[in-house]
Motif scaffolding. Structure first.
Motif, mmCIF file in Angstrom:
data_model
loop_
_atom_site.group_PDB
_atom_site.id
_atom_site.type_symbol
_atom_site.label_atom_id
_atom_site.label_comp_id
_atom_site.label_asym_id
_atom_site.label_seq_id
_atom_site.Cartn_x
_atom_site.Cartn_y
_atom_site.Cartn_z
ATOM 1 N N GLY A 112 -11.210 10.887 1.115
ATOM 2 C CA GLY A 112 -11.838 9.609 1.419
ATOM 3 C C GLY A 112 -11.154 8.924 2.579
ATOM 4 N N GLY A 113 -11.721 7.789 2.975
ATOM 5 C CA GLY A 113 -11.122 6.973 4.018
ATOM 6 C C GLY A 113 -10.243 5.900 3.405
ATOM 7 N N THR A 114 -10.106 4.789 4.090
ATOM 8 C CA THR A 114 -9.322 3.680 3.585
ATOM 9 C C THR A 114 -10.182 2.425 3.546
ATOM 10 O OG1 THR A 114 -8.530 2.808 5.707
ATOM 11 C CG2 THR A 114 -7.318 4.678 4.760
ATOM 12 N N ALA A 115 -9.631 1.358 2.968
ATOM 13 C CA ALA A 115 -10.353 0.086 2.945
ATOM 14 C C ALA A 115 -10.441 -0.522 4.340
ATOM 15 C CB ALA A 115 -9.665 -0.886 1.987
ATOM 16 N N GLU A 116 -9.663 0.004 5.290
ATOM 17 C CA GLU A 116 -9.821 -0.425 6.677
ATOM 18 C C GLU A 116 -10.990 0.302 7.342
ATOM 19 O OE1 GLU A 116 -8.188 -2.886 7.789
ATOM 20 O OE2 GLU A 116 -6.661 -3.029 6.219
ATOM 21 N N ASP A 117 -11.404 1.430 6.763
ATOM 22 C CA ASP A 117 -12.490 2.233 7.338
ATOM 23 C C ASP A 117 -13.847 1.904 6.719
ATOM 24 O OD1 ASP A 117 -10.561 3.725 8.806
ATOM 25 O OD2 ASP A 117 -10.204 4.989 7.051
ATOM 26 N N HIS A 204 2.120 -3.749 -5.890
ATOM 27 C CA HIS A 204 2.878 -4.527 -4.906
ATOM 28 C C HIS A 204 2.638 -4.092 -3.474
ATOM 29 C CE1 HIS A 204 6.427 -7.297 -4.162
ATOM 30 N NE2 HIS A 204 5.764 -7.899 -5.136
ATOM 31 N N ARG A 205 1.828 -3.069 -3.262
ATOM 32 C CA ARG A 205 1.502 -2.653 -1.891
ATOM 33 C C ARG A 205 0.025 -2.299 -1.789
ATOM 34 N NH1 ARG A 205 6.667 1.145 0.053
ATOM 35 N NH2 ARG A 205 8.208 -0.525 0.041
ATOM 36 N N LEU A 206 -0.817 -3.153 -2.347
ATOM 37 C CA LEU A 206 -2.254 -2.877 -2.306
ATOM 38 C C LEU A 206 -2.814 -3.290 -0.944
ATOM 39 C CD1 LEU A 206 -3.533 -3.805 -5.876
ATOM 40 C CD2 LEU A 206 -3.046 -1.552 -4.909
ATOM 41 N N ARG A 207 -2.418 -2.526 0.063
ATOM 42 C CA ARG A 207 -2.930 -2.725 1.415
ATOM 43 C C ARG A 207 -4.181 -1.892 1.607
ATOM 44 N NH1 ARG A 207 2.940 -1.029 3.763
ATOM 45 N NH2 ARG A 207 4.148 -2.779 2.935
ATOM 46 N N GLY A 208 -4.916 -2.212 2.668
ATOM 47 C CA GLY A 208 -6.107 -1.444 2.954
ATOM 48 C C GLY A 208 -5.827 0.029 3.129
ATOM 49 N N GLU A 209 -4.690 0.356 3.754
ATOM 50 C CA GLU A 209 -4.343 1.758 4.016
ATOM 51 C C GLU A 209 -3.998 2.517 2.752
ATOM 52 O OE1 GLU A 209 0.062 1.820 5.635
ATOM 53 O OE2 GLU A 209 -0.885 -0.115 6.025
ATOM 54 N N HIS A 210 -3.695 1.817 1.664
ATOM 55 C CA HIS A 210 -3.309 2.482 0.418
ATOM 56 C C HIS A 210 -4.457 2.573 -0.582
ATOM 57 C CE1 HIS A 210 1.090 1.190 1.337
ATOM 58 N NE2 HIS A 210 0.764 2.317 1.946
ATOM 59 N N LEU A 211 -5.621 2.052 -0.227
ATOM 60 C CA LEU A 211 -6.808 2.177 -1.071
ATOM 61 C C LEU A 211 -7.716 3.236 -0.467
ATOM 62 C CD1 LEU A 211 -7.625 -1.604 -1.683
ATOM 63 C CD2 LEU A 211 -6.491 -0.026 -3.269
ATOM 64 N N VAL A 212 -7.986 4.296 -1.216
ATOM 65 C CA VAL A 212 -8.861 5.371 -0.750
ATOM 66 C C VAL A 212 -10.297 4.995 -1.110
ATOM 67 C CG1 VAL A 212 -9.402 7.819 -0.869
ATOM 68 C CG2 VAL A 212 -7.030 7.053 -1.079
ATOM 69 N N VAL A 213 -11.135 4.842 -0.086
ATOM 70 C CA VAL A 213 -12.506 4.356 -0.268
ATOM 71 C C VAL A 213 -13.481 5.387 0.288
ATOM 72 C CG1 VAL A 213 -14.120 2.469 0.220
ATOM 73 C CG2 VAL A 213 -11.685 1.974 -0.093
ATOM 74 N N SER A 214 -14.535 5.661 -0.467
ATOM 75 C CA SER A 214 -15.553 6.610 -0.025
ATOM 76 C C SER A 214 -16.506 5.929 0.951
ATOM 77 C CB SER A 214 -16.339 7.131 -1.233
ATOM 78 O OG SER A 214 -17.187 6.109 -1.729
ATOM 79 N N PRO A 215 -17.273 6.706 1.721
ATOM 80 C CA PRO A 215 -18.259 6.102 2.623
ATOM 81 C C PRO A 215 -19.287 5.247 1.884
ATOM 82 C CG PRO A 215 -17.889 8.392 3.221
ATOM 83 C CD PRO A 215 -17.179 8.175 1.911
ATOM 84 N N GLY A 217 -18.530 3.211 -0.482
ATOM 85 C CA GLY A 217 -17.907 1.971 -0.909
ATOM 86 C C GLY A 217 -17.243 2.011 -2.260
ATOM 87 N N ARG A 218 -17.112 3.207 -2.865
ATOM 88 C CA ARG A 218 -16.365 3.343 -4.120
ATOM 89 C C ARG A 218 -14.878 3.465 -3.809
ATOM 90 N NH1 ARG A 218 -18.946 5.194 -8.763
ATOM 91 N NH2 ARG A 218 -16.940 4.606 -9.719
ATOM 92 N N VAL A 219 -14.050 2.878 -4.656
ATOM 93 C CA VAL A 219 -12.604 3.039 -4.514
ATOM 94 C C VAL A 219 -12.205 4.246 -5.349
ATOM 95 C CG1 VAL A 219 -10.347 1.956 -4.780
ATOM 96 C CG2 VAL A 219 -12.338 0.565 -4.187
ATOM 97 N N ARG A 220 -11.703 5.279 -4.681
ATOM 98 C CA ARG A 220 -11.445 6.563 -5.330
ATOM 99 C C ARG A 220 -9.987 6.776 -5.730
ATOM 100 N NH1 ARG A 220 -16.257 7.996 -7.222
ATOM 101 N NH2 ARG A 220 -17.837 8.290 -5.615
ATOM 102 N N GLY A 221 -9.060 6.121 -5.043
ATOM 103 C CA GLY A 221 -7.659 6.367 -5.357
ATOM 104 C C GLY A 221 -6.758 5.277 -4.816
ATOM 105 N N VAL A 222 -5.502 5.327 -5.252
ATOM 106 C CA VAL A 222 -4.474 4.372 -4.812
ATOM 107 C C VAL A 222 -3.227 5.156 -4.434
ATOM 108 C CG1 VAL A 222 -3.139 2.319 -5.379
ATOM 109 C CG2 VAL A 222 -5.390 2.643 -6.407
ATOM 110 N N LEU A 223 -2.709 4.898 -3.240
ATOM 111 C CA LEU A 223 -1.565 5.625 -2.712
ATOM 112 C C LEU A 223 -0.300 4.757 -2.742
ATOM 113 C CD1 LEU A 223 -3.310 7.058 0.498
ATOM 114 C CD2 LEU A 223 -3.348 7.994 -1.829
ATOM 115 N N ASP A 224 0.840 5.397 -2.528
ATOM 116 C CA ASP A 224 2.146 4.767 -2.317
ATOM 117 C C ASP A 224 2.536 3.798 -3.431
ATOM 118 O OD1 ASP A 224 4.545 3.848 -1.439
ATOM 119 O OD2 ASP A 224 3.838 3.141 0.490
ATOM 120 N N TRP A 225 3.146 4.360 -4.473
ATOM 121 C CA TRP A 225 3.607 3.563 -5.620
ATOM 122 C C TRP A 225 5.106 3.280 -5.531
ATOM 123 C CZ3 TRP A 225 0.306 1.964 -9.647
ATOM 124 C CH2 TRP A 225 -1.017 2.421 -9.531
#
Length: 318
Positions: A112-117, A204-215, A217-225
């Motif tokens: 997936g992409g990110t919440a910035e994408d 504590h790091r829910l930035r756009g780059e750490h949210l995996v978002v599908s085209p 608009g579903r949120v598929r994953g969370v990175l960097d814990w």
């Protein structure tokens, strides 16, 4: 003091060759023209710590011993979190030391992409609600046993005072209407103080780059814990406000069962943070790329229905 080595493509390539030779994940890498693993840094600039490995994996290299401790703790924490959240959490397929005392982990890439994408849709907001709700279910004692630290809640009043000064700097630069901060008064900030006994596991790091978002608009994953703490859940609401906008963040938090007080507290933490960070960047203190900081400022100051119909006295009730 021992000088920390700088990761290079050759460093990464040699490490990945070793992992594959020792029975690492099949198909972990593509091949470049020189016959070695296809590796490239995730971000531009120097000091690379995160690398794409082929199309299916990500290699993360801790730059120092403190970061190494966080990375090792993250490996255990992800296993604890995974049964509680409905989103994908990366899995490590290999981990160890890339240099004496410095940890690495080779993780599966979450597609997936990110919440910035990509914009997050209403269904994606429900995904975020599942994340926030799941984090509340993680037993704090188990997280603490893994070494997850406790973090005291921030003073919203102290942050408000910093933001008032920063807002004037932005107003002078035609970046922001400083009068908008008058909505948050000292009594209002006091009523939105964190409540005792509300600490939960916070990403504590829910930035756009750490949210995996599908085209879609579903949120598929969370990175960097690596930054997870036991603390104020409003910090994750604030992170979502910066990443996906205040309306979506508050709707997700409400769906997760949070009341008006933590929602408004998260909203104002995010708003004050974005004002302070953009002003600091304009003053020459590096806090992030200007386009991203401006986008985050815009997102957090999007109006929400809650602040229109709820005064701060009412906001004191969850």
């Amino acid at each position: 003091m021992t000088q920390v080595p700088t990761p290079t493509p050759d460093t990464v390539r040699r490490l990945v060759r070793t992992l594959l030779h020792e029975g690492g994940p099949a198909g972990a890498t593509a091949r470049d023209d020189a016959g070695g693993p296809d590796v490239r840094p995730v971000a531009e600039g120097g000091g690379h710590c995160t690398w794409w490995v082929g199309t299916r994996h990500v290699l993360r290299l801790a730059p120092d011993r403190e970061a190494s401790a966080r990375l090792r703790r993250e490996l255990r924490l992800r296993d604890l979190v995974r049964p509680h959240v409905p989103l994908a959490v990366p899995t490590s397929v290999a981990h160890g030391e890339w240099s004496p005392g410095l940890a690495y982990t080779l993780d599966t890439k979450v597609p997936g992409g990110t919440a910035e994408d990509h914009d997050v849709t209403a269904v994606g907001e429900a995904d975020l609600a599942g994340l926030l709700g799941g984090l509340r279910e993680v037993p704090p004692r188990q997280a603490e046993a893994l070494g997850v630290p406790r973090a005291a809640p921030r003073s919203l009043e102290a942050l408000r005072r910093m933001a008032v000064a920063a807002a004037q700097r932005l107003a002078d630069a035609d970046e922001f209407d400083a009068g908008r901060l008058r909505q948050l008064t000292p009594p209002g900030a006091a009523q939105l103080a964190a409540q005792p006994g509300t600490a939960v596991l916070v990403h504590h790091r829910l930035r756009g780059e750490h949210l995996v978002v599908s085209p879609e608009g579903r949120v598929r994953g969370v990175l960097d814990w690596t930054g997870a703490v036991l603390g104020d859940p409003a910090e994750d609401i604030a992170g979502l406000a910066r990443a996906v906008g205040s309306p979506a963040a508050v709707r997700a938090a409400t769906l997760a069962g949070y009341g008006a007080r933590p929602c408004l507290r998260g909203l104002w933490l995010a708003r004050c943070d974005t004002v302070v960070r953009l002003a600091a960047e304009l003053d020459g203190h590096a806090t992030g790329p200007l386009p991203l900081l401006r986008a985050q400022l815009h997102r957090t100051w999007e109006p929400i229905l809650l602040e229109r119909v709820t005064d701060f006295r009412e906001a004191g009730e969850d």
